[in-house]
Structures are given as structure tokens and as C-alpha cells.
Write a protein that holds these residues in place. Sequence first.
Motif, PDB file in Angstrom:
ATOM      1  N   THR A  26       0.833  -1.212   0.000  1.00 60.07           N
ATOM      2  CA  THR A  26       0.000   0.000   0.000  1.00 60.07           C
ATOM      3  C   THR A  26       0.861   1.252   0.000  1.00 60.07           C
ATOM      4  N   LEU A  27       1.934   1.234   0.769  1.00 60.58           N
ATOM      5  CA  LEU A  27       2.842   2.379   0.816  1.00 60.58           C
ATOM      6  C   LEU A  27       3.424   2.670  -0.564  1.00 60.58           C
ATOM      7  N   ILE A  28       3.866   1.631  -1.253  1.00 55.69           N
ATOM      8  CA  ILE A  28       4.448   1.808  -2.578  1.00 55.69           C
ATOM      9  C   ILE A  28       3.397   2.275  -3.573  1.00 55.69           C
ATOM     10  N   LYS A  29       2.178   1.784  -3.446  1.00 52.11           N
ATOM     11  CA  LYS A  29       1.122   2.213  -4.365  1.00 52.11           C
ATOM     12  C   LYS A  29       0.773   3.675  -4.170  1.00 52.11           C
ATOM     13  N   ILE A  30       1.003   4.209  -2.981  1.00 55.43           N
ATOM     14  CA  ILE A  30       0.806   5.640  -2.766  1.00 55.43           C
ATOM     15  C   ILE A  30       1.947   6.427  -3.401  1.00 55.43           C
ATOM     16  N   ILE A  31       3.178   5.942  -3.247  1.00 54.42           N
ATOM     17  CA  ILE A  31       4.333   6.619  -3.850  1.00 54.42           C
ATOM     18  C   ILE A  31       4.230   6.625  -5.373  1.00 54.42           C
ATOM     19  N   THR A  32       3.618   5.593  -5.944  1.00 51.85           N
ATOM     20  CA  THR A  32       3.522   5.487  -7.403  1.00 51.85           C
ATOM     21  C   THR A  32       2.189   5.984  -7.957  1.00 51.85           C
ATOM     22  N   GLY A  33       1.339   6.554  -7.111  1.00 56.57           N
ATOM     23  CA  GLY A  33       0.106   7.163  -7.586  1.00 56.57           C
ATOM     24  C   GLY A  33      -1.048   6.224  -7.819  1.00 56.57           C
ATOM     25  N   VAL A  34      -0.898   4.950  -7.461  1.00 56.05           N
ATOM     26  CA  VAL A  34      -1.992   3.990  -7.643  1.00 56.05           C
ATOM     27  C   VAL A  34      -3.121   4.280  -6.650  1.00 56.05           C
ATOM     28  N   HIS A  35      -2.754   4.536  -5.385  1.00 56.44           N
ATOM     29  CA  HIS A  35      -3.715   4.903  -4.349  1.00 56.44           C
ATOM     30  C   HIS A  35      -3.472   6.334  -3.901  1.00 56.44           C
ATOM     31  N   GLN A  36      -4.539   6.998  -3.495  1.00 59.44           N
ATOM     32  CA  GLN A  36      -4.427   8.312  -2.881  1.00 59.44           C
ATOM     33  C   GLN A  36      -4.524   8.140  -1.362  1.00 59.44           C
ATOM     34  N   PRO A  37      -3.681   8.832  -0.600  1.00 63.85           N
ATOM     35  CA  PRO A  37      -3.777   8.705   0.865  1.00 63.85           C
ATOM     36  C   PRO A  37      -5.052   9.361   1.380  1.00 63.85           C
ATOM     37  N   ASP A  38      -5.544   8.860   2.497  1.00 64.71           N
ATOM     38  CA  ASP A  38      -6.703   9.499   3.130  1.00 64.71           C
ATOM     39  C   ASP A  38      -6.310  10.844   3.727  1.00 64.71           C
ATOM     40  N   SER A  39      -5.082  10.932   4.214  1.00 63.74           N
ATOM     41  CA  SER A  39      -4.551  12.192   4.748  1.00 63.74           C
ATOM     42  C   SER A  39      -3.035  12.129   4.706  1.00 63.74           C
ATOM     43  N   GLY A  40      -2.422  13.293   4.874  1.00 65.16           N
ATOM     44  CA  GLY A  40      -0.969  13.374   4.800  1.00 65.16           C
ATOM     45  C   GLY A  40      -0.518  13.948   3.467  1.00 65.16           C
ATOM     46  N   ASP A  41       0.762  14.241   3.369  1.00 61.30           N
ATOM     47  CA  ASP A  41       1.303  14.896   2.176  1.00 61.30           C
ATOM     48  C   ASP A  41       2.477  14.122   1.598  1.00 61.30           C
ATOM     49  N   LEU A  42       2.607  14.228   0.289  1.00 61.52           N
ATOM     50  CA  LEU A  42       3.691  13.581  -0.454  1.00 61.52           C
ATOM     51  C   LEU A  42       4.455  14.659  -1.216  1.00 61.52           C
ATOM     52  N   TYR A  43       5.797  14.629  -1.093  1.00 56.49           N
ATOM     53  CA  TYR A  43       6.642  15.637  -1.736  1.00 56.49           C
ATOM     54  C   TYR A  43       7.633  14.963  -2.675  1.00 56.49           C
TER      55      TYR A  43
ATOM     56  N   LEU B 117       3.091  17.215  -4.012  1.00 58.05           N
ATOM     57  CA  LEU B 117       2.394  16.591  -5.133  1.00 58.05           C
ATOM     58  C   LEU B 117       0.890  16.693  -4.929  1.00 58.05           C
ATOM     59  N   VAL B 118       0.222  17.226  -5.943  1.00 65.17           N
ATOM     60  CA  VAL B 118      -1.222  17.397  -5.903  1.00 65.17           C
ATOM     61  C   VAL B 118      -1.827  16.666  -7.099  1.00 65.17           C
ATOM     62  N   ASN B 119      -2.979  16.020  -6.885  1.00 62.98           N
ATOM     63  CA  ASN B 119      -3.624  15.242  -7.946  1.00 62.98           C
ATOM     64  C   ASN B 119      -2.647  14.232  -8.547  1.00 62.98           C
ATOM     65  N   PHE B 120      -1.989  13.512  -7.680  1.00 63.16           N
ATOM     66  CA  PHE B 120      -0.952  12.574  -8.089  1.00 63.16           C
ATOM     67  C   PHE B 120      -1.573  11.341  -8.725  1.00 63.16           C
ATOM     68  N   SER B 121      -0.930  10.812  -9.760  1.00 64.20           N
ATOM     69  CA  SER B 121      -1.448   9.657 -10.488  1.00 64.20           C
ATOM     70  C   SER B 121      -0.300   8.788 -10.974  1.00 64.20           C
ATOM     71  N   VAL B 122      -0.623   7.615 -11.505  1.00 61.53           N
ATOM     72  CA  VAL B 122       0.384   6.709 -12.052  1.00 61.53           C
ATOM     73  C   VAL B 122       1.128   7.383 -13.203  1.00 61.53           C
ATOM     74  N   ALA B 123       0.369   8.053 -14.078  1.00 59.45           N
ATOM     75  CA  ALA B 123       0.990   8.730 -15.220  1.00 59.45           C
ATOM     76  C   ALA B 123       1.939   9.834 -14.761  1.00 59.45           C
ATOM     77  N   LYS B 124       1.531  10.577 -13.743  1.00 55.58           N
ATOM     78  CA  LYS B 124       2.385  11.652 -13.242  1.00 55.58           C
ATOM     79  C   LYS B 124       3.634  11.089 -12.574  1.00 55.58           C
ATOM     80  N   ALA B 125       3.480   9.971 -11.866  1.00 58.41           N
ATOM     81  CA  ALA B 125       4.635   9.335 -11.222  1.00 58.41           C
ATOM     82  C   ALA B 125       5.681   8.955 -12.259  1.00 58.41           C
ATOM     83  N   ARG B 126       5.232   8.385 -13.354  1.00 59.08           N
ATOM     84  CA  ARG B 126       6.167   8.005 -14.420  1.00 59.08           C
ATOM     85  C   ARG B 126       6.793   9.245 -15.053  1.00 59.08           C
TER      86      ARG B 126
END
Length: 275
Positions: free
Chosen positions: A48-65, A71-80
Motif C-alpha cells: 500500500t505504501l508503494i502504491k501511494i508513492i507510485t500514484g496507484v492509491h491516494q492517501p486518506d490524509s498526509g502529504d507527499l513531496y 504533489l497534488v492530484n498525483f497519479s500513475v501517469a504523473k509518477a512516471r
Amino acid sequence: MTTQESLVKLCNIKKSFGHVEVLKGINLEINTNEVVGLLGDNGAGKSTLIKIITGVHQPDSGDLYWKGEKLVNFSVAKARDIGIETVFQERALSEEHSLWRNIFMGREITSRWGFIDVKREKEKTERIMKEYMGFTSSALTTDAVVRTMSGGEKQGVAIARALHFEADLIILDEPTTGLSLSETQKVLGFVDDIKKKGKSCIFITHNIYHVYPVADRIVVLDRGSVVGQFRKDEISLEELVNRLYLVARTGKLNENGTSTVACDQLQDEMQSKMP
């Protein structure tokens, strides 16, 4: 010596599925030119942690930098697009296709008429095999079908593909599972190559004996929480194994490392930049 800067940072990441809290306020930072071993048993929250880093899942709360930018509106395509590539446990290769087709699958080189430029793809694949995979034997050609390759070679293809497309962070999901000792050594050699090329890697595994030789830092995840972080030069393999046994029994780790990163400071810096 390469100066390390923050590449990806997770601040108080939480994620639940239904009533099950899978990630419980994760704070984690990966630096440039760093290999981080992410250890944890099944159910620890690694996937689950990796899927958040790669944009597969969105976190319920917290921030990713990423490189200091939120990172806002993060997605798999954006991760790549920003340079995050994942080599999954199933290796994400097409077994019935050739090596050169797998390297450029989904990113084909085309001629000005829109057709796949087979000649250029084969020429580039040959250079990739030598530069990133160290394959010089005539026994393995660009036309080799992937299913005829060994497990270690398949991992090498996937890693080489990520490096060729300029990934800054390569995530390896249990890359040594089911491999023989010699094939495992091949994969560990590929991990060393990632660092030599100035890139970063998250090596996900439950096998400390595989990741310890190549990791700069070990992060221990248990039941949705980071329970410990250690630099390899600060802890022996034997001591780390003993602490992992303690985690398995009690869910706690008498850690010398820290599971926190300077998230509050980073958030304050981000707010100060806002108009």
C-alpha cells in the motif's frame, strides 16, 4: 562524493480500506543516490505504501513531496512523468515477446510515418544490454524471447528499461523472490548499478539477508507503522536480525534510528512560499 538531497518525502500518510487502517501516519524520506531496504512481513503495509508513492492509491490524509514540491492530484501517469518506475514482483514483462519489444513496450520509437522503427529499437536495445545489464554474450540477443531468460536476467531487463527512461527512483518489489543464489547475486549487482548511476532505489523485501548487502539504509515497517530506521554503517546484520525478531514477537523495536522526518519544517517552508 555525491551530495544527497531529498527525493521523495511522505509526511503523516494514512490509508484505510473500510474499517482496516493499513497505514498509520507514515513519515519516510528517500534521498538522491540512495538504496533503501523496506522490510516487513506480509500485511505490514509495504504494498500500500508503494502504491501511494507510485500514484496507484491516494492517501486518506498526509502529504507527499517530490524534490521538495508538494504533489497534488498525483497519479500513475504523473509518477512516471516525474521519474518513478516500479519493477513489480511479477516483473511486468511480456513473456512471449522479444527483449527489444519489452524494452520499448508502450514507448515505441516510431518513424515519421508513424510505424515502429524496428531497426532503431533493436540498436538501442543492444546498447542498453551492454550499458545497463552488462550482457555481452552472443547467446543473448535482442531477439531473445523473454520466457527463455532466467529470473535474474528478467529483473535486469526491467531495471535496465527504467534506467534507460531516466527514472530517478526505481522501486523493486520483492525482486529476489524465487530466485536461486546465483540469480539473486545478479539482481543485487543490478541494484548496485542503480546507485552507481546516481539513481535511488526502494528495495522491498521480507528477506534481510538479500537487501542488507546493497542497502544504505534499512526501514522496518510493521502493522502500518515505521517502527525503525537504521543506516547500515550503524548496525550489524546480526543485531538487525535480532531486532526484527523482536518486532515479529512484540510489534516494537528498541531502535537507535528514527521513524520521523522533518515534515513540520518542510510544511512550514511550503506555507512561507505561498502568497
